[in-house]
Design a protein around this motif. Structure first.
Motif, PDB file in Angstrom:
ATOM      1  N   THR A  51       0.831  -1.208   0.000  1.00  0.00           N
ATOM      2  CA  THR A  51       0.000   0.000   0.000  1.00  0.00           C
ATOM      3  C   THR A  51       0.861   1.251   0.000  1.00  0.00           C
ATOM      4  OG1 THR A  51      -1.778  -1.142   1.172  1.00  0.00           O
ATOM      5  CG2 THR A  51      -1.777   1.261   1.283  1.00  0.00           C
ATOM      6  N   MET A  52       1.882   1.266   0.853  1.00  0.00           N
ATOM      7  CA  MET A  52       2.722   2.459   0.975  1.00  0.00           C
ATOM      8  C   MET A  52       3.584   2.677  -0.266  1.00  0.00           C
ATOM      9  SD  MET A  52       1.527   3.650   3.646  1.00  0.00           S
ATOM     10  CE  MET A  52       2.558   5.089   3.736  1.00  0.00           C
ATOM     11  N   VAL A  53       4.030   1.617  -0.901  1.00  0.00           N
ATOM     12  CA  VAL A  53       4.833   1.756  -2.121  1.00  0.00           C
ATOM     13  C   VAL A  53       3.993   2.418  -3.206  1.00  0.00           C
ATOM     14  CG1 VAL A  53       5.882   0.457  -4.028  1.00  0.00           C
ATOM     15  CG2 VAL A  53       6.500  -0.068  -1.662  1.00  0.00           C
ATOM     16  N   LYS A  54       2.736   2.009  -3.327  1.00  0.00           N
ATOM     17  CA  LYS A  54       1.860   2.628  -4.329  1.00  0.00           C
ATOM     18  C   LYS A  54       1.694   4.118  -4.050  1.00  0.00           C
ATOM     19  CE  LYS A  54      -0.856  -1.444  -5.538  1.00  0.00           C
ATOM     20  NZ  LYS A  54      -2.164  -2.097  -5.451  1.00  0.00           N
ATOM     21  N   LYS A  55       1.486   4.471  -2.783  1.00  0.00           N
ATOM     22  CA  LYS A  55       1.320   5.883  -2.424  1.00  0.00           C
ATOM     23  C   LYS A  55       2.602   6.661  -2.680  1.00  0.00           C
ATOM     24  CE  LYS A  55      -2.354   5.367   0.949  1.00  0.00           C
ATOM     25  NZ  LYS A  55      -2.840   5.698   2.270  1.00  0.00           N
ATOM     26  N   ALA A  56       3.731   6.077  -2.333  1.00  0.00           N
ATOM     27  CA  ALA A  56       5.016   6.749  -2.534  1.00  0.00           C
ATOM     28  C   ALA A  56       5.276   6.961  -4.021  1.00  0.00           C
ATOM     29  CB  ALA A  56       6.144   5.936  -1.902  1.00  0.00           C
ATOM     30  N   GLU A  57       5.037   5.941  -4.812  1.00  0.00           N
ATOM     31  CA  GLU A  57       5.244   6.067  -6.256  1.00  0.00           C
ATOM     32  C   GLU A  57       4.374   7.166  -6.834  1.00  0.00           C
ATOM     33  OE1 GLU A  57       4.501   2.089  -7.647  1.00  0.00           O
ATOM     34  OE2 GLU A  57       6.581   1.470  -7.336  1.00  0.00           O
ATOM     35  N   GLY A  58       3.157   7.298  -6.322  1.00  0.00           N
ATOM     36  CA  GLY A  58       2.252   8.344  -6.774  1.00  0.00           C
ATOM     37  C   GLY A  58       2.777   9.738  -6.477  1.00  0.00           C
ATOM     38  N   LYS A  59       3.647   9.839  -5.470  1.00  0.00           N
ATOM     39  CA  LYS A  59       4.231  11.136  -5.102  1.00  0.00           C
ATOM     40  C   LYS A  59       5.652  11.283  -5.645  1.00  0.00           C
ATOM     41  CE  LYS A  59       1.352  11.669  -1.111  1.00  0.00           C
ATOM     42  NZ  LYS A  59       1.086  12.698  -0.166  1.00  0.00           N
ATOM     43  N   GLY A  60       6.059  10.337  -6.481  1.00  0.00           N
ATOM     44  CA  GLY A  60       7.382  10.427  -7.083  1.00  0.00           C
ATOM     45  C   GLY A  60       8.512   9.961  -6.191  1.00  0.00           C
ATOM     46  N   ILE A  61       8.192   9.242  -5.144  1.00  0.00           N
ATOM     47  CA  ILE A  61       9.209   8.715  -4.233  1.00  0.00           C
ATOM     48  C   ILE A  61       9.508   7.287  -4.679  1.00  0.00           C
ATOM     49  CG2 ILE A  61       9.768   8.162  -1.835  1.00  0.00           C
ATOM     50  CD1 ILE A  61       7.639  10.295  -1.048  1.00  0.00           C
ATOM     51  N   LEU A  62      10.677   7.133  -5.326  1.00  0.00           N
ATOM     52  CA  LEU A  62      10.993   5.845  -5.934  1.00  0.00           C
ATOM     53  C   LEU A  62      12.243   5.182  -5.371  1.00  0.00           C
ATOM     54  CD1 LEU A  62      10.327   6.955  -9.623  1.00  0.00           C
ATOM     55  CD2 LEU A  62       8.739   5.792  -8.079  1.00  0.00           C
ATOM     56  N   THR A  63      13.115   5.958  -4.755  1.00  0.00           N
ATOM     57  CA  THR A  63      14.384   5.418  -4.263  1.00  0.00           C
ATOM     58  C   THR A  63      14.576   5.785  -2.793  1.00  0.00           C
ATOM     59  OG1 THR A  63      15.634   7.415  -4.800  1.00  0.00           O
ATOM     60  CG2 THR A  63      15.412   5.758  -6.555  1.00  0.00           C
ATOM     61  N   ASP A  64      15.589   5.169  -2.173  1.00  0.00           N
ATOM     62  CA  ASP A  64      15.936   5.529  -0.797  1.00  0.00           C
ATOM     63  C   ASP A  64      16.327   6.999  -0.714  1.00  0.00           C
ATOM     64  OD1 ASP A  64      15.474   2.945   0.072  1.00  0.00           O
ATOM     65  OD2 ASP A  64      17.600   2.375   0.068  1.00  0.00           O
ATOM     66  N   GLU A  65      17.012   7.468  -1.738  1.00  0.00           N
ATOM     67  CA  GLU A  65      17.424   8.874  -1.759  1.00  0.00           C
ATOM     68  C   GLU A  65      16.208   9.797  -1.757  1.00  0.00           C
ATOM     69  OE1 GLU A  65      18.741   6.553  -3.912  1.00  0.00           O
ATOM     70  OE2 GLU A  65      20.652   6.368  -2.856  1.00  0.00           O
ATOM     71  N   ASP A  66      15.152   9.403  -2.485  1.00  0.00           N
ATOM     72  CA  ASP A  66      13.906  10.181  -2.481  1.00  0.00           C
ATOM     73  C   ASP A  66      13.300  10.237  -1.087  1.00  0.00           C
ATOM     74  OD1 ASP A  66      14.129  10.554  -5.257  1.00  0.00           O
ATOM     75  OD2 ASP A  66      12.799   8.876  -5.719  1.00  0.00           O
ATOM     76  N   VAL A  67      13.325   9.104  -0.402  1.00  0.00           N
ATOM     77  CA  VAL A  67      12.782   9.052   0.963  1.00  0.00           C
ATOM     78  C   VAL A  67      13.572   9.977   1.869  1.00  0.00           C
ATOM     79  CG1 VAL A  67      12.422   7.601   3.003  1.00  0.00           C
ATOM     80  CG2 VAL A  67      11.896   6.704   0.722  1.00  0.00           C
TER      81      VAL A  67
END
Length: 72
Positions: A51-67
């Motif tokens: 669930t959280m991966v889908k939400k993160a991808e929707g916000k452009g958060i794809l890598t550890d660096e993005d996080v």
């Protein structure tokens, strides 16, 4: 409150369970309870992660660096 659940296991697993229980000084029941707790935890974690991966991808958060960028 406790409930009793009957489970049918292949002979090979039962033999291994008995062997491990004896080696580590735990009952078969303790090992089964610990294993089931771990399985249920992992199942809930993986569902939440999906669930959280889908939400993160929707916000452009794809890598550890993005996080790290978002939380810093």
């Amino acid at each position: 409150m406790r409930s009793v659940v009957s489970v049918s296991l292949p002979k090979g697993i039962v033999s291994e369970l008995k062997k491990v229980a004896k080696e580590i000084g735990k009952t078969q029941s303790e090992i089964i309870k610990e294993s089931l707790r771990a399985y249920l935890w992992e199942t809930r974690f993986m569902k939440l992660r999906k669930t959280m991966v889908k939400k993160a991808e929707g916000k452009g958060i794809l890598t550890d660096e993005d996080v790290f960028r978002v939380i810093s």
